[in-house]
Enzyme design. Structure first.
Site, short mmCIF file in Angstrom:
data_model
loop_
_atom_site.label_atom_id
_atom_site.label_comp_id
_atom_site.label_asym_id
_atom_site.label_seq_id
_atom_site.Cartn_x
_atom_site.Cartn_y
_atom_site.Cartn_z
N MET A 59 28.58 -8.92 35.46
CA MET A 59 27.66 -9.97 34.99
C MET A 59 26.79 -10.43 36.17
SD MET A 59 29.51 -12.03 31.98
CE MET A 59 30.48 -13.14 32.93
N GLU A 64 31.96 -8.84 47.04
CA GLU A 64 32.66 -7.69 47.62
C GLU A 64 33.60 -7.02 46.61
OE1 GLU A 64 33.16 -4.83 49.96
OE2 GLU A 64 31.62 -6.29 50.48
N GLY A 65 34.10 -7.79 45.65
CA GLY A 65 34.98 -7.22 44.62
C GLY A 65 34.23 -6.18 43.80
N HIS A 66 33.00 -6.53 43.39
CA HIS A 66 32.19 -5.56 42.63
C HIS A 66 31.86 -4.35 43.49
CE1 HIS A 66 30.85 -9.46 40.61
NE2 HIS A 66 31.37 -8.76 39.61
N GLN A 90 30.90 -14.08 25.29
CA GLN A 90 32.22 -14.35 25.89
C GLN A 90 32.30 -15.77 26.46
OE1 GLN A 90 31.62 -10.91 28.64
NE2 GLN A 90 32.69 -12.17 30.13
N GLN A 196 41.58 -5.82 39.20
CA GLN A 196 42.89 -6.34 38.77
C GLN A 196 42.88 -7.87 38.61
OE1 GLN A 196 45.82 -5.01 38.02
NE2 GLN A 196 47.16 -6.80 38.27
N ASP A 198 41.05 -9.79 36.91
CA ASP A 198 40.97 -10.17 35.49
C ASP A 198 41.96 -9.32 34.71
OD1 ASP A 198 38.69 -12.05 35.66
OD2 ASP A 198 37.70 -10.27 36.45
N VAL A 224 40.14 -7.93 45.26
CA VAL A 224 39.61 -8.11 46.63
C VAL A 224 39.65 -9.61 46.93
CG1 VAL A 224 37.60 -7.79 48.12
CG2 VAL A 224 38.14 -6.09 46.38
#
Ligand code: PAF
Length: 370
Positions: A59, A64-66, A90, A196, A198, A224
């Site tokens: 979204m 950094e996670g993406h 959502q 992980q 979510d 992350v």
């Protein structure tokens, strides 16, 4: 060596490349699609050329996670497609859709930089395309509804979607499942990547893929974290320094469960208690502080659930382990101090935080020892 040039009338001046102007930033080679037919044509080419496609749905407000998901997709597939779309279905009617961070210029820069990184590292795949649809493209029929009883074409995965996050956010997983189904139909990737963090979302999507015979593999990558352990989330930008410090309580509560598990506790009652003790202690400490110093939060849930079904467990079998997850709501700061470092929006809105850890003998021991 650069080629030397004589400039008319200035015989001694020697020009070196880039002396007068800096190099142009590299233009990324990924394509940007806003509509379905053009993306489909492109995807068809990949199919003809037998390119394996990896897909990272987001979204936006990339962190950094993406980027870690994109990196992993580039290592494991030939072409990476990334979508950026803030999906209205959502968000519940009272949720933060309008204030959800929308940061396309910085997202674009991050993707361009990531593409350079991937090209330097010579990964198997590169960012091939960004899908940037609007809501008319994603929901061509009725305007999407965020009401529970609202009309529309929706995918519902129950009872999974009603538990945990779904109990507090009743339309959330209906919206996620619906938009991910649409994206899968459009992009048709061989692999789709999720974080992980979510965890329930990953269960819902895996169930949907299985039940609807979707031809894709769901890959779940580790959460992350920031240096202090806070799970990365696009919503963290709303946390000023005060709420940010207290927000770590959720991870500390999950770690407390890991510790008692490593010491031999298996019954839910002990595992759950360990987390709640950490949460309620910090909650009381904060409550006792003056309004100008405290960051209050509400506890939504601590779950100790089966790793396959996400059903709550009364007792954790050592050989199976469990997923321990939780959610808290950081309440608005009541009295900001002059000069205090505030988050986007001035810490005036509540921020819901989620996190989870996997409870198994190996990780419990490893984490416990470090
Ligand atoms: O995790 C997210 O960012 C969203 O839920 C997703 C999967 C992109 C669907 O809108």
């Amino acid at each position: 060596m650069p080629r030397l040039r004589m400039i008319k009338g200035v015989p001694s001046l020697r020009l070196r490349p880039y002396l007068s102007s800096p190099p142009e930033p590299l233009k990324p080679s990924f394509r940007i699609f806003k509509t379905v037919p053009l993306l489909r044509n492109d995807r068809y080419e990949a199919l003809v050329q037998r390119q394996v496609v990896g897909f990272v749905p987001t979204m936006g407000a990339l962190h950094e996670g993406h980027l870690a998901l994109i990196r992993q997709a580039a290592r494991e597939t030939d072409q990476v497609y990334v979508s950026i779309y803030v999906n209205p279905t959502q968000f519940g009617v009272n949720e933060d859709l309008s204030s959800y961070p929308q940061t396309w210029p910085t997202d674009y820069q991050k993707l361009a930089t990531m593409e350079q990184e991937l090209s330097r590292e010579n990964t198997r795949g590169r960012i091939h395309a960004i899908f940037l649809p609007n809501t008319t493209t994603m929901y061509p029929g009725l305007p999407p509804s965020s009401e529970i009883e609202g009309d529309g074409s929706f995918v519902t995965i129950t009872p999974l979607a009603k538990k945990l996050e779904g109990a507090s956010r009743p339309v959330f997983f209906r919206g996620v499942a619906t938009v991910v189904m649409k994206m899968l139909n459009i992009v048709q990737p061989e692999k789709i990547y999720f974080g992980q963090k979510d965890v329930q979302q990953t269960f819902v999507v895996k169930r949907m893929v299985r039940d609807f015979h979707l031809n894709t593999k769901v890959i779940v990558a580790p959460t992350v974290r920031e240096d202090d352990g806070l799970a990365m989330s696009s919503r963290n930008v709303y946390l000023g320094a005060r709420r940010r410090r207290v927000a770590l309580v959720l991870l500390n509560a999950l770690k407390a469960v890991q510790e008692v598990f490593a010491r031999g506790a298996r019954k839910r009652v002990y595992l759950h208690k360990a987390a709640m003790e950490v949460l309620t202690k910090v909650q009381k400490q904060q409550q006792a502080l003056p309004a100008s110093q405290r960051a209050r939060f509400e506890i939504d849930y601590i779950s100790i659930a089966d790793t396959e079904t996400l059903d709550e467990l009364e007792e954790v079998a050592s050989e199976h382990g469990a997923i321990v997850s939780g959610a808290i709501k950081m309440l608005p700061i009541e009295e900001p101090r002059p000069g205090e470092e505030l988050g986007i929006g001035g810490d005036a809105s509540a921020v819901r935080l989620i996190d989870n850890i996997r409870l198994d003998l190996l990780s419990a021991k490893l984490d416990f020892l470090t």
